[in-house]
Design a protein around this motif. Sequence first.
Motif, PDB file in Angstrom:
ATOM      1  N   ASP A 114      18.365 -32.723 -18.955  1.00  0.00           N
ATOM      2  CA  ASP A 114      18.824 -32.012 -20.151  1.00  0.00           C
ATOM      3  C   ASP A 114      17.671 -31.586 -21.061  1.00  0.00           C
ATOM      4  O   ASP A 114      17.838 -30.708 -21.909  1.00  0.00           O
ATOM      5  CB  ASP A 114      19.801 -32.878 -20.951  1.00  0.00           C
ATOM      6  CG  ASP A 114      21.108 -33.112 -20.200  1.00  0.00           C
ATOM      7  OD1 ASP A 114      21.506 -32.234 -19.407  1.00  0.00           O
ATOM      8  OD2 ASP A 114      21.712 -34.176 -20.396  1.00  0.00           O
ATOM      9  N   ASP A 115      16.507 -32.201 -20.889  1.00  0.00           N
ATOM     10  CA  ASP A 115      15.339 -31.848 -21.686  1.00  0.00           C
ATOM     11  C   ASP A 115      14.600 -30.626 -21.138  1.00  0.00           C
ATOM     12  O   ASP A 115      13.691 -30.111 -21.780  1.00  0.00           O
ATOM     13  CB  ASP A 115      14.363 -33.029 -21.767  1.00  0.00           C
ATOM     14  CG  ASP A 115      14.965 -34.221 -22.484  1.00  0.00           C
ATOM     15  OD1 ASP A 115      15.635 -34.005 -23.520  1.00  0.00           O
ATOM     16  OD2 ASP A 115      14.789 -35.352 -22.006  1.00  0.00           O
ATOM     17  N   ASP A 151      14.426 -26.667 -19.992  1.00  0.00           N
ATOM     18  CA  ASP A 151      15.128 -25.412 -20.274  1.00  0.00           C
ATOM     19  C   ASP A 151      15.458 -24.711 -18.953  1.00  0.00           C
ATOM     20  O   ASP A 151      15.131 -25.201 -17.870  1.00  0.00           O
ATOM     21  CB  ASP A 151      14.336 -24.522 -21.239  1.00  0.00           C
ATOM     22  CG  ASP A 151      13.035 -23.990 -20.673  1.00  0.00           C
ATOM     23  OD1 ASP A 151      12.872 -23.919 -19.435  1.00  0.00           O
ATOM     24  OD2 ASP A 151      12.157 -23.620 -21.481  1.00  0.00           O
ATOM     25  N   GLU A 152      16.116 -23.587 -19.022  1.00  0.00           N
ATOM     26  CA  GLU A 152      16.580 -22.890 -17.816  1.00  0.00           C
ATOM     27  C   GLU A 152      15.422 -22.507 -16.889  1.00  0.00           C
ATOM     28  O   GLU A 152      15.522 -22.650 -15.664  1.00  0.00           O
ATOM     29  CB  GLU A 152      17.391 -21.644 -18.212  1.00  0.00           C
ATOM     30  CG  GLU A 152      18.147 -21.035 -17.056  1.00  0.00           C
ATOM     31  CD  GLU A 152      19.145 -21.986 -16.389  1.00  0.00           C
ATOM     32  OE1 GLU A 152      19.254 -21.947 -15.150  1.00  0.00           O
ATOM     33  OE2 GLU A 152      19.800 -22.770 -17.093  1.00  0.00           O
ATOM     34  N   ASP A 153      14.310 -22.044 -17.452  1.00  0.00           N
ATOM     35  CA  ASP A 153      13.163 -21.672 -16.627  1.00  0.00           C
ATOM     36  C   ASP A 153      12.530 -22.893 -15.955  1.00  0.00           C
ATOM     37  O   ASP A 153      12.075 -22.808 -14.812  1.00  0.00           O
ATOM     38  CB  ASP A 153      12.119 -20.926 -17.461  1.00  0.00           C
ATOM     39  CG  ASP A 153      12.602 -19.563 -17.920  1.00  0.00           C
ATOM     40  OD1 ASP A 153      13.466 -18.977 -17.234  1.00  0.00           O
ATOM     41  OD2 ASP A 153      12.124 -19.089 -18.962  1.00  0.00           O
ATOM     42  N   ASP A 154      12.520 -24.027 -16.655  1.00  0.00           N
ATOM     43  CA  ASP A 154      12.019 -25.275 -16.053  1.00  0.00           C
ATOM     44  C   ASP A 154      12.903 -25.676 -14.871  1.00  0.00           C
ATOM     45  O   ASP A 154      12.412 -26.072 -13.813  1.00  0.00           O
ATOM     46  CB  ASP A 154      12.027 -26.431 -17.065  1.00  0.00           C
ATOM     47  CG  ASP A 154      11.184 -26.180 -18.294  1.00  0.00           C
ATOM     48  OD1 ASP A 154      10.262 -25.348 -18.228  1.00  0.00           O
ATOM     49  OD2 ASP A 154      11.442 -26.840 -19.319  1.00  0.00           O
ATOM     50  N   ARG A 155      14.199 -25.548 -15.054  1.00  0.00           N
ATOM     51  CA  ARG A 155      15.147 -25.923 -13.999  1.00  0.00           C
ATOM     52  C   ARG A 155      15.023 -25.003 -12.785  1.00  0.00           C
ATOM     53  O   ARG A 155      15.137 -25.456 -11.650  1.00  0.00           O
ATOM     54  CB  ARG A 155      16.575 -25.900 -14.534  1.00  0.00           C
ATOM     55  CG  ARG A 155      16.844 -27.013 -15.524  1.00  0.00           C
ATOM     56  CD  ARG A 155      18.231 -26.940 -16.066  1.00  0.00           C
ATOM     57  NE  ARG A 155      18.353 -27.853 -17.198  1.00  0.00           N
ATOM     58  CZ  ARG A 155      19.447 -28.041 -17.872  1.00  0.00           C
ATOM     59  NH1 ARG A 155      20.544 -27.393 -17.545  1.00  0.00           N
ATOM     60  NH2 ARG A 155      19.475 -28.880 -18.878  1.00  0.00           N
ATOM     61  N   ASN A 159       6.459 -24.052 -17.287  1.00  0.00           N
ATOM     62  CA  ASN A 159       7.721 -24.396 -16.629  1.00  0.00           C
ATOM     63  C   ASN A 159       7.487 -25.328 -15.445  1.00  0.00           C
ATOM     64  O   ASN A 159       8.210 -26.311 -15.265  1.00  0.00           O
ATOM     65  CB  ASN A 159       8.454 -23.143 -16.134  1.00  0.00           C
ATOM     66  CG  ASN A 159       8.783 -22.185 -17.246  1.00  0.00           C
ATOM     67  OD1 ASN A 159       8.468 -21.001 -17.169  1.00  0.00           O
ATOM     68  ND2 ASN A 159       9.427 -22.677 -18.296  1.00  0.00           N
ATOM     69  N   ARG A 166       6.368 -28.838 -16.785  1.00  0.00           N
ATOM     70  CA  ARG A 166       7.486 -29.612 -17.322  1.00  0.00           C
ATOM     71  C   ARG A 166       8.379 -30.131 -16.207  1.00  0.00           C
ATOM     72  O   ARG A 166       8.850 -31.261 -16.236  1.00  0.00           O
ATOM     73  CB  ARG A 166       8.270 -28.778 -18.319  1.00  0.00           C
ATOM     74  CG  ARG A 166       7.517 -28.552 -19.624  1.00  0.00           C
ATOM     75  CD  ARG A 166       8.150 -27.471 -20.498  1.00  0.00           C
ATOM     76  NE  ARG A 166       9.555 -27.670 -20.769  1.00  0.00           N
ATOM     77  CZ  ARG A 166      10.057 -28.114 -21.908  1.00  0.00           C
ATOM     78  NH1 ARG A 166       9.244 -28.399 -22.903  1.00  0.00           N
ATOM     79  NH2 ARG A 166      11.345 -28.242 -22.072  1.00  0.00           N
TER      80      ARG A 166
END
Length: 107
Positions: A58-59, A61-65, A100, A103
């Motif tokens: 949850d920590d 963001d969309e680009d990290d995911r 990204n 992280r």
Amino acid sequence: EIAERMNPAYVNSRAFRIMFLRGNRYDAKASANQMLSFFELKQQLFGNEKLAKDITIDDLDEDDREALKAGFVQLAGSDTSNRQVIIQLPGVRKFKHLQNELRARFY
């Protein structure tokens, strides 16, 4: 110091500290230096608000995911000492910004 003020239980946890000691073959000075580096990197990547807590999906963001979903880091099971084996596949890397990927790796 910031992390310890925010959440002393997290920073002073026996399990948390022993992780650094084991990783440095019980060299206290090397462990302390690695712990400081860990918190400095964590602060750079996630900011002060997440410094004294475990990073969860949850920590990110969309680009990290999306960087994580690319599959450049994969769990390959455990070794004979029951440690997780991680495989990195540099040819599979996909990220918008280097931050990204960093992280996602930290997670």
